[in-house]
Scaffold this motif. Sequence first.
Motif, PDB file in Angstrom:
ATOM      1  N   THR A   1      -0.106   4.272  -2.046  1.00  0.00           N
ATOM      2  CA  THR A   1      -1.372   4.817  -2.166  1.00  0.00           C
ATOM      3  C   THR A   1      -0.797   6.636  -1.816  1.00  0.00           C
ATOM      4  OG1 THR A   1      -1.720   4.399   0.172  1.00  0.00           O
ATOM      5  CG2 THR A   1      -2.644   3.171  -1.820  1.00  0.00           C
TER       6      THR A   1
ATOM      7  N   TYR B   1       0.498   1.245  -9.699  1.00  0.00           N
ATOM      8  CA  TYR B   1       1.807   0.282  -9.884  1.00  0.00           C
ATOM      9  C   TYR B   1       2.356   0.419 -10.965  1.00  0.00           C
ATOM     10  CZ  TYR B   1       0.307  -2.578  -5.651  1.00  0.00           C
ATOM     11  OH  TYR B   1      -0.052  -2.855  -4.259  1.00  0.00           O
TER      12      TYR B   1
ATOM     13  N   GLU C   1      -7.672  -1.520  -7.197  1.00  0.00           N
ATOM     14  CA  GLU C   1      -7.621  -0.199  -6.899  1.00  0.00           C
ATOM     15  C   GLU C   1      -6.229   0.300  -7.001  1.00  0.00           C
ATOM     16  OE1 GLU C   1      -8.726   0.060  -2.598  1.00  0.00           O
ATOM     17  OE2 GLU C   1     -10.816  -0.600  -3.198  1.00  0.00           O
ATOM     18  N   ARG C   2      -5.231  -0.402  -6.870  1.00  0.00           N
ATOM     19  CA  ARG C   2      -3.811  -0.062  -6.658  1.00  0.00           C
ATOM     20  C   ARG C   2      -3.127  -0.392  -8.001  1.00  0.00           C
ATOM     21  NH1 ARG C   2      -2.182  -2.592  -0.854  1.00  0.00           N
ATOM     22  NH2 ARG C   2      -3.378  -1.063   0.222  1.00  0.00           N
TER      23      ARG C   2
ATOM     24  N   GLY D   1       0.814  -1.102   0.083  1.00  0.00           N
ATOM     25  CA  GLY D   1      -0.028   0.026  -0.096  1.00  0.00           C
ATOM     26  C   GLY D   1       1.003   1.227  -0.013  1.00  0.00           C
TER      27      GLY D   1
ATOM     28  N   TYR E   1      -6.173  -4.942  -5.072  1.00  0.00           N
ATOM     29  CA  TYR E   1      -5.126  -4.899  -6.413  1.00  0.00           C
ATOM     30  C   TYR E   1      -5.881  -4.079  -7.385  1.00  0.00           C
ATOM     31  CZ  TYR E   1      -2.461  -6.351 -10.374  1.00  0.00           C
ATOM     32  OH  TYR E   1      -1.674  -6.602 -11.406  1.00  0.00           O
TER      33      TYR E   1
END
Length: 177
Positions: A84, A143, A138-139, A81, A136
């Motif tokens: 973020t 990434y 969301e991120r 995380g 995953y």
Amino acid sequence: MPGNVVLIGPMGSGKSSVGAALARRLSRPHVDTDHFFVARNGPIPRYFATHGEQAFRAEEERIVAVLLDAPRPSVISLGGGSVTSAATRSLLADHFVVLLDVTAAQAELRIGDAATRPVLTEGTQDPPIERWKRIYAEREPLYRQLADLVVSAEEASIEDRVDTIVEAMRKGRTEHK
């Protein structure tokens, strides 16, 4: 070769194990931000329970900033995380960032019961892998935006992933950003 090599990716992607192997290959220190956090603050699940996710993320952001600013180039494995944080994303622009990607099926095998991963269990009755999939999704754009190189966990071994990273570093693929 670039300064710091920073490994990002979702939980269960192998950032700690690949980071350690890559650091050995490059003769550099390896620092895992989760391990650094635990050494400074105690177990992550306990910290989460006592202080909450917002406090955890703020401390994680401070740790990442300190590690990225260290004088000796290192291999740094970030918690899933960490990306973020806008401040962390900004700091990563000056480093070689490698996304270790993993499928949900592979992650499920690696995360086990998720007892040490409060973000997968806190406030939900869903199975950990279902929460992993939502996190995953969301991120993943973050990434991919940050990555100079994407390495799939489908590569046969940790050493294969390390070979891919070292080869990219030697070819100077850091000009992407």
